[in-house]
Write a protein that holds these residues in place. Structure first.
Motif, PDB file in Angstrom:
ATOM      1  N   ALA A 183       0.882  -1.129   0.054  1.00 18.83           N
ATOM      2  CA  ALA A 183       0.238  -0.038   0.024  1.00 18.83           C
ATOM      3  C   ALA A 183       0.682   1.177   0.113  1.00 18.83           C
ATOM      4  O   ALA A 183       1.834   1.426   0.898  1.00 18.83           O
ATOM      5  CB  ALA A 183      -0.851   0.091   1.219  1.00 18.83           C
ATOM      6  N   ALA A 184       0.482   2.040  -1.005  1.00 14.16           N
ATOM      7  CA  ALA A 184       1.188   3.658  -0.839  1.00 14.16           C
ATOM      8  C   ALA A 184       0.381   4.421  -1.813  1.00 14.16           C
ATOM      9  O   ALA A 184      -0.418   3.976  -2.637  1.00 14.16           O
ATOM     10  CB  ALA A 184       2.483   3.385  -1.545  1.00 14.16           C
ATOM     11  N   THR A 185       0.515   5.546  -1.767  1.00 18.26           N
ATOM     12  CA  THR A 185       0.039   6.646  -2.449  1.00 18.26           C
ATOM     13  C   THR A 185       1.132   6.665  -3.852  1.00 18.26           C
ATOM     14  O   THR A 185       2.274   7.130  -3.565  1.00 18.26           O
ATOM     15  CB  THR A 185      -0.163   7.988  -2.139  1.00 18.26           C
ATOM     16  N   VAL A 186       0.756   6.463  -5.049  1.00 14.40           N
ATOM     17  CA  VAL A 186       1.347   6.512  -6.225  1.00 14.40           C
ATOM     18  C   VAL A 186       1.334   7.905  -6.946  1.00 14.40           C
ATOM     19  O   VAL A 186       2.046   7.760  -8.124  1.00 14.40           O
ATOM     20  CB  VAL A 186       1.076   5.236  -7.031  1.00 14.40           C
ATOM     21  N   LYS A 187       0.587   8.560  -6.459  1.00 14.04           N
ATOM     22  CA  LYS A 187       0.690  10.042  -7.069  1.00 14.04           C
ATOM     23  C   LYS A 187       1.984  10.758  -6.815  1.00 14.04           C
ATOM     24  O   LYS A 187       2.425  10.922  -5.716  1.00 14.04           O
ATOM     25  CB  LYS A 187      -0.508  10.897  -6.549  1.00 14.04           C
ATOM     26  N   LEU A 188       2.586  11.082  -7.958  1.00 17.69           N
ATOM     27  CA  LEU A 188       3.849  11.687  -8.068  1.00 17.69           C
ATOM     28  C   LEU A 188       4.186  12.798  -7.241  1.00 17.69           C
ATOM     29  O   LEU A 188       5.096  13.224  -6.357  1.00 17.69           O
ATOM     30  CB  LEU A 188       4.387  11.661  -9.171  1.00 17.69           C
ATOM     31  N   ASN A 189       3.006  13.547  -7.465  1.00 15.66           N
ATOM     32  CA  ASN A 189       3.015  15.086  -6.795  1.00 15.66           C
ATOM     33  C   ASN A 189       2.183  15.438  -5.661  1.00 15.66           C
ATOM     34  O   ASN A 189       1.688  16.602  -5.508  1.00 15.66           O
ATOM     35  CB  ASN A 189       2.924  16.207  -7.835  1.00 15.66           C
ATOM     36  N   GLU A 190       1.868  14.392  -4.842  1.00 16.03           N
ATOM     37  CA  GLU A 190       1.124  14.476  -3.776  1.00 16.03           C
ATOM     38  C   GLU A 190       1.442  15.563  -2.798  1.00 16.03           C
ATOM     39  O   GLU A 190       2.983  15.668  -2.721  1.00 16.03           O
ATOM     40  CB  GLU A 190       0.841  12.980  -3.098  1.00 16.03           C
ATOM     41  N   PRO A 191       0.871  16.387  -2.248  1.00 16.79           N
ATOM     42  CA  PRO A 191       1.266  16.897  -1.112  1.00 16.79           C
ATOM     43  C   PRO A 191       2.033  16.368   0.015  1.00 16.79           C
ATOM     44  O   PRO A 191       1.943  15.277   0.218  1.00 16.79           O
ATOM     45  CB  PRO A 191       0.131  17.880  -0.531  1.00 16.79           C
ATOM     46  N   LEU A 192       3.306  16.756   0.432  1.00 14.86           N
ATOM     47  CA  LEU A 192       4.030  16.051   1.400  1.00 14.86           C
ATOM     48  C   LEU A 192       3.298  15.580   2.486  1.00 14.86           C
ATOM     49  O   LEU A 192       3.746  14.315   3.106  1.00 14.86           O
ATOM     50  CB  LEU A 192       5.440  16.780   1.628  1.00 14.86           C
ATOM     51  N   ALA A 193       2.503  16.205   3.125  1.00 13.74           N
ATOM     52  CA  ALA A 193       1.883  15.633   4.146  1.00 13.74           C
ATOM     53  C   ALA A 193       1.102  14.491   4.011  1.00 13.74           C
ATOM     54  O   ALA A 193       1.040  13.689   4.871  1.00 13.74           O
ATOM     55  CB  ALA A 193       0.998  16.807   4.893  1.00 13.74           C
ATOM     56  N   THR A 194       0.540  14.346   2.741  1.00 11.44           N
ATOM     57  CA  THR A 194      -0.226  13.294   2.551  1.00 11.44           C
ATOM     58  C   THR A 194       0.545  12.072   1.979  1.00 11.44           C
ATOM     59  O   THR A 194       0.325  11.106   2.681  1.00 11.44           O
ATOM     60  CB  THR A 194      -1.149  13.710   1.153  1.00 11.44           C
ATOM     61  N   ALA A 195       1.541  12.398   1.442  1.00 13.24           N
ATOM     62  CA  ALA A 195       2.493  11.388   0.979  1.00 13.24           C
ATOM     63  C   ALA A 195       3.330  10.584   2.400  1.00 13.24           C
ATOM     64  O   ALA A 195       3.496   9.506   2.526  1.00 13.24           O
ATOM     65  CB  ALA A 195       3.649  11.676   0.062  1.00 13.24           C
ATOM     66  N   TRP A 196       3.558  11.679   3.485  1.00 12.84           N
ATOM     67  CA  TRP A 196       4.188  11.316   4.474  1.00 12.84           C
ATOM     68  C   TRP A 196       3.279  10.419   5.236  1.00 12.84           C
ATOM     69  O   TRP A 196       3.511   9.216   5.859  1.00 12.84           O
ATOM     70  CB  TRP A 196       4.705  12.474   5.295  1.00 12.84           C
ATOM     71  N   LYS A 197       1.915  10.837   5.358  1.00 17.18           N
ATOM     72  CA  LYS A 197       1.018  10.100   6.032  1.00 17.18           C
ATOM     73  C   LYS A 197       0.750   8.495   5.757  1.00 17.18           C
ATOM     74  O   LYS A 197       0.733   7.688   6.400  1.00 17.18           O
ATOM     75  CB  LYS A 197      -0.161  10.897   6.228  1.00 17.18           C
ATOM     76  N   ILE A 198       0.756   8.482   4.327  1.00 18.38           N
ATOM     77  CA  ILE A 198       0.540   7.077   3.785  1.00 18.38           C
ATOM     78  C   ILE A 198       1.686   6.357   3.642  1.00 18.38           C
ATOM     79  O   ILE A 198       1.884   5.207   4.267  1.00 18.38           O
ATOM     80  CB  ILE A 198      -0.075   7.283   2.425  1.00 18.38           C
ATOM     81  N   ASN A 199       2.749   6.899   3.057  1.00 17.40           N
ATOM     82  CA  ASN A 199       3.790   6.111   2.593  1.00 17.40           C
ATOM     83  C   ASN A 199       4.829   5.778   3.812  1.00 17.40           C
ATOM     84  O   ASN A 199       5.550   4.807   3.847  1.00 17.40           O
ATOM     85  CB  ASN A 199       4.652   6.848   1.555  1.00 17.40           C
TER      86      ASN A 199
END
Length: 456
Positions: free
Chosen positions: A122-138
């Protein structure tokens, strides 16, 4: 010592490792996750259970999502040959992005008591996700999964699915853990305090996007887990359609190289920022699944104290250039008459950003306006200008990857495959040198038309 018989040598040891064991999978409903599950159930028929983290999505309940999940043709051979194996999937309602995964105490206890292998995809694969969102998931999502793994009573191996692009600052990427791009604890504090887009750009320090940045940091979080649980990292490059089975050419989304390739083949994209000679590192989705399953078995049996990294990539041993790939994709579209604009095989490469923008206007946007005027005059709804928005958005999103070239070593994957029995080699192919690009791209194109465009 009793000598091995031919029958013993051909015994499928990978399936034997998983026999009677249970696997916990995150990201199981995704493109890669579906193939993990199908390959485990088909290739390891005596597996006990597959616990699958799943959440409600887009107004669909969990039961509706799993019904939709099984309707996929990817599972047809299981339905025909071993339908009972589908009942081995146990749903764990939850969400990687919320505290404690949002799972109940009852389900947590089931996982703690029964799971031997974790495949964390599981991960967000959107390349330009806001850092806070990418951090929370990844990052944070992975931290919770790691903590859970340490409480599991039967755990034998933790498999983390990373990406080959965690080290874009290196032209040669080997199967080792490189220094992190930043201090993970400082980044955590910055995200916690709130971080602006400008601060994010500075923090990335040359990394192309928040996806590769957070996945790189996560590798180091995962590496710390080796002290508690045997842990491996698998780094796929650009994941594309199925090469061999269960269905040659099957593909489940427009991500990776697919979107831009199709736009180019249809004549909607004419411009690439980069060089035609740059390597496009593609890997079939079934090769990724097979690598993960085999690596899990090998490392679970060895109980190695060494953190092992597997680059699931093709660039170092069976490279294909970006220019050649796009030509093959376009030739197939012309052959199958699957294009929208005239002369789809005509496209250019440039190393200048200003020229890229100018050529997009001249070769893509203006023709799109003219095509829509023509459609309006003959009584059809305009569509090409709207499509151009998607095309240009895709071009600018992936420009970093089309303008760079990497060599990613896959020696450990190839050595692992060479060590398999004949039966396991047949069931779990994963050596990139065995990919015939002409045949593979033909099937890839067929899969796009059949499964994404829904053409018969």
């Amino acid at each position: 010592m009793v000598p091995l018989t031919i029958k013993d040598e051909e015994r499928p040891s990978v399936a034997e490792f998983y026999a009677g064991k249970s696997v916990f999978i995150t990201g199981g409903t995704g493109f890669l996750g579906k193939v993990f599950i199908e390959k485990l159930l088909y290739g390891c028929p005596d597996i006990d259970k597959i616990y699958m983290l799943i959440r409600e999505k887009k107004g669909l309940s969990i039961s509706e999502r799993i019904t939709q999940f099984f309707d996929n043709p990817l599972f047809d051979r299981l339905k025909e040959e071993r339908p009972a194996n589908l009942e081995k999937i146990v749903l764990i309602p939850g969400d990687i992005s919320i505290p404690n995964l949002g799972i109940s105490k009852e389900h947590e206890n089931i996982l703690v008591e029964n799971v031997s292998v974790i495949i964390h995809s599981a991960a967000t694969v959107k390349l330009n996700e806001p850092l806070a969102t990418a951090w929370k998931i990844n990052v944070e999502g992975t931290r919770v999964i790691l903590a859970l793994s340490r409480r599991m009573k039967r755990i034998e191996v933790f498999i983390h699915i990373s990406t080959a692009y965690t080290n874009t600052d290196r032209e040669l990427v080997e199967e080792i853990l490189y220094p992190p791009p930043a201090d993970i604890y400082k980044v955590h504090q910055m995200v916690k305090d709130g971080i602006s887009e400008e601060e994010t750009r500075k923090l990335l320090n040359g990394r192309p996007n928040t996806y590769t940045f957070t996945k790189s940091l996560t590798e180091h979080l995962v590496a710390e887990n080796q002290a508690y649980v045997p842990t491996i990292i698998v780094r796929p490059s650009i994941v594309a359609s199925v090469k061999d089975d269960p269905i040659r050419g099957w593909i489940g989304n427009w991500f990776g190289a697919t979107g831009l390739s199709v736009f180019t083949a249809k004549g909607l994209n004419r411009v690439f920022y980069g060089d035609a000679s740059n390597i496009l590192d593609l890997i079939p989705v079934d090769y990724v699944a097979n690598t993960v399953i085999v690596a899990g078995a090998k490392n679970g049996e060895e109980k190695s104290k060494e953190l092992k990294v597997y680059n699931c990539c093709s660039s170092s041993c069976n490279p294909i250039t970006l220019g050649t790939f796009m030509e093959m994709f376009t030739e197939d579209a012309v052959k199958e008459k699957s294009y929208d604009m005239l002369k789809p095989g005509w496209f250019v490469f440039t190393k200048y950003k200003w020229l890229m923008v100018l050529l997009i206007i001249l070769l893509q946007i203006i023709p799109a306006f003219l095509a829509d005027i023509y459609r309006f005059l003959i009584g059809k709804d305009p569509r090409f200008v709207k499509l151009q928005y998607l095309v240009t958005q895709t071009q600018f999103t992936v420009e970093y990857f089309t303008s760079h070239s990497w060599e990613m070593k896959a020696d450990r994957v190839r050595e692992m495959f060479a060590s398999l029995s004949p039966a396991d080699k047949h069931m779990f192919p994963c050596d990139p040198t065995n990919i015939n690009w002409t045949e593979y791209i033909r099937d890839y194109c067929w899969g796009v038309r059949h499964y994404l465009e829904k053409r018969k």
